[in-house]
Design an enzyme around this catalytic site. Structure first.
Site, PDB file in Angstrom:
ATOM      1  N   LYS A 294       0.817  -1.210   0.000  1.00 13.45           N
ATOM      2  CA  LYS A 294       0.000   0.000   0.000  1.00 13.45           C
ATOM      3  C   LYS A 294       0.856   1.268   0.000  1.00 13.45           C
ATOM      4  O   LYS A 294       2.049   1.250   0.277  1.00 13.45           O
ATOM      5  CB  LYS A 294      -0.987  -0.032   1.170  1.00 13.45           C
ATOM      6  CG  LYS A 294      -2.071  -1.088   0.936  1.00 13.45           C
ATOM      7  CD  LYS A 294      -3.229  -0.984   1.896  1.00 13.45           C
ATOM      8  CE  LYS A 294      -4.318  -1.977   1.503  1.00 13.45           C
ATOM      9  NZ  LYS A 294      -5.471  -1.940   2.425  1.00 13.45           N
ATOM     10  N   ARG A 329      -3.318 -10.392   5.141  1.00 12.68           N
ATOM     11  CA  ARG A 329      -3.521 -10.464   3.691  1.00 12.68           C
ATOM     12  C   ARG A 329      -2.300  -9.897   2.969  1.00 12.68           C
ATOM     13  O   ARG A 329      -1.886  -8.765   3.240  1.00 12.68           O
ATOM     14  CB  ARG A 329      -4.763  -9.668   3.262  1.00 12.68           C
ATOM     15  CG  ARG A 329      -6.069 -10.199   3.799  1.00 12.68           C
ATOM     16  CD  ARG A 329      -7.243  -9.340   3.341  1.00 12.68           C
ATOM     17  NE  ARG A 329      -7.533  -9.515   1.923  1.00 12.68           N
ATOM     18  CZ  ARG A 329      -7.351  -8.600   0.985  1.00 12.68           C
ATOM     19  NH1 ARG A 329      -6.829  -7.417   1.298  1.00 12.68           N
ATOM     20  NH2 ARG A 329      -7.671  -8.845  -0.271  1.00 12.68           N
TER      21      ARG A 329
END
Length: 355
Positions: A294, A329
Site C-alpha cells: 500500500k 492479507r
C-alpha cells in the site's frame, strides 16, 4: 457517556516469572504487561499495569478485557479449519485489470486459479479472490463482469481443496461465489454497500470480514478526518458494524474485523492505526490486517512503486503479528510466510521454559 478503549502495550517475550503481571493477547503467542486507557477525543491517555487493571474496570471495559484475553475459536471453512492462535497468511488474488499493485497480472480463469494454487503451496492458509478494484479513485464494476471474473477461479480453487474467500461488496456476487465453493466473504464496505449483503451472509452461515472505511473508493482519499482520533473512531465504528451484523442474523462467532489500512486514511492515520492495532482485539473478533504494497510504504521510502514495496510489506506484516493479528492479507506469500516462520521460531524459543 465517555467511552474508554483498552490498548494492550508493554509486550514481553514470555510470561515466566511474571505471574499476575502479564496477560496473554487473544489466546495467541504474545504477552503484554501494560494497558493504555484511551478516551476518544482526549489528547492524553493513561498507562495501567496489568497487575492493577482489574481494579480499574467498569462493565464496559470488563467486557473488553475479557475479549482481549480470550482465545479465538477455530475458523471453520467447510471441510477446512484454520487455527487462530497464530498468524496465518491470506493470499490476495486479484482477478482484475486495474488493481493498484497487480492489475492484470494473474489473468482470468485457469491462469488465475494456477496463481492461487501456487500461493497455497507457498503456505497461504486462505486465498482471497477479488474481481473489483477498490483502490482510491476506482469506480464500481458491473456485477455481471465481477461474477464472470471470480466465479470460475473460486470454483477451480475450491474443487482443488484450497480454502477460498471472495472479496466483494455485492450480494449477488457473494451468492455466486459461495455457490462455487467460497467459504468466507470479505466485504470492504462492512456490509453497508448492498442492502442484501447481510442477508446473504446470514443465510449462508458464512464467516465474514467487516472492514472499516471512510467514504467511497472514488473519493475516500479526498480529505479523511478523525476528530476523536483514528484508533478510537475505527474501534467504535467496527463495534457498531458488528452489532448491525449480529442484528441481521450473523453469528458473532463468524465475524472478523479489519481496520481498513488506506481506506479513507492519510499516511499518519495508517501509521497510528498500525501502532495501536492490538486495541482492536477488545472487540472480541479475530483481526484481519492488510497493508501489503500500500501507498504508506511508498510514502515512507522515496515513493517506491507498488511492485517495489516487498520490504515494507513484510515489515508491516511482522508488526501486525507482534500485535496478535490472526489473518494477514498479502500479495507476496512466499516471503511473508518465510518471515512469519522465523518470527514464530523466535516466539517458540522465548516461550520454551528454561530448565
Amino acid at each position: 457517556m465517555t467511552r474508554t478503549i483498552l490498548r494492550p502495550t508493554g509486550f514481553v517475550d514470555a510470561p515466566f516469572g511474571h505471574d499476575g503481571q502479564v496477560a496473554r493477547l487473544a489466546g495467541g503467542l504474545n504477552w503484554f504487561s501494560q494497558v493504555e486507557l484511551i478516551r476518544p477525543g482526549e489528547s492524553s491517555s493513561e498507562l495501567v499495569p496489568v497487575s492493577a487493571i482489574e481494579d480499574r474496570l467498569d462493565d464496559d471495559t470488563a467486557r473488553q478485557w475479557t475479549a482481549l484475553t480470550a482465545a479465538r475459536s477455530l475458523l471453520k471453512l467447510g471441510e477446512r479449519t484454520i487455527r487462530l492462535d497464530q498468524p496465518q497468511v491470506v493470499g490476495i488474488l486479484n482477478v482484475t485489470p486495474d488493481s493498484f499493485s497487480d492489475g492484470g497480472k494473474h489473468g482470468e480463469g485457469r491462469d488465475a486459479a494456477q496463481a492461487g494454487f501456487g500461493m497455497a503451496e507457498q503456505g497461504a492458509a486462505l486465498i482471497d479472490v477479488g474481481g473489483e478494484s477498490t483502490r482510491p479513485g476506482s469506480r464500481p464494476v458491473w456485477e455481471g463482469d465481477e461474477i464472470a471474473r471470480v466465479e470460475p477461479v473460486v470454483r477451480a480453487l475450491a474443487a482443488g481443496g484450497v480454502a477460498t474467500s471472495v472479496d466483494t461488496r455485492k450480494a449477488v456476487v457473494m451468492e455466486a461465489a459461495l455457490a462455487a465453493g467460497a467459504r468466507l466473504v470479505n466485504d470492504v464496505s462492512a456490509l453497508t454497500w448492498d442492502h442484501r449483503a447481510a442477508e446473504v451472509v446470514a443465510a449462508a452461515k458464512a464467516p465474514v470480514i467487516l472492514m472499516h472505511h471512510q467514504g467511497r473508493p472514488e473519493t475516500m482519499q479526498g480529505n479523511p478526518s478523525y476528530p476523536r482520533g483514528v484508533l478510537a473512531e475505527v474501534w467504535l465504528w467496527l463495534e457498531e458494524r458488528i452489532a448491525a451484523a449480529v442484528a441481521a442474523g450473523i453469528d458473532r462467532a463468524n465475524i472478523m474485523v479489519d481496520p481498513g489500512i488506506g481506506f479513507g486514511k492519510t499516511v499518519a492515520h495508517n501509521l497510528e492505526l498500525i501502532n495501536g492495532l492490538a486495541a482492536l482485539h477488545g472487540l472480541g473478533c479475530p483481526l484481519v490486517f492488510g497493508a501489503s504494497r500500500k501507498r504508506t510504504i511508498g510514502a515512507l521510502h522515496n515513493e517506491a512503486p507498488a511492485d517495489a514495496r516487498l520490504g515494507g510489506s513484510v515489515a508491516l506484516a511482522l508488526k501486525a503479528a507482534e500485535q496478535g493479528a490472526q489473518l494477514i492479507r498479502v500479495h507476496d506469500v512466499y516471503d511473508t510466510v518465510q518471515a512469519l516462520r522465523v518470527w514464530r521460531g523466535l516466539r517458540d524459543q522465548a516461550l520454551t521454559p528454561k530448565v
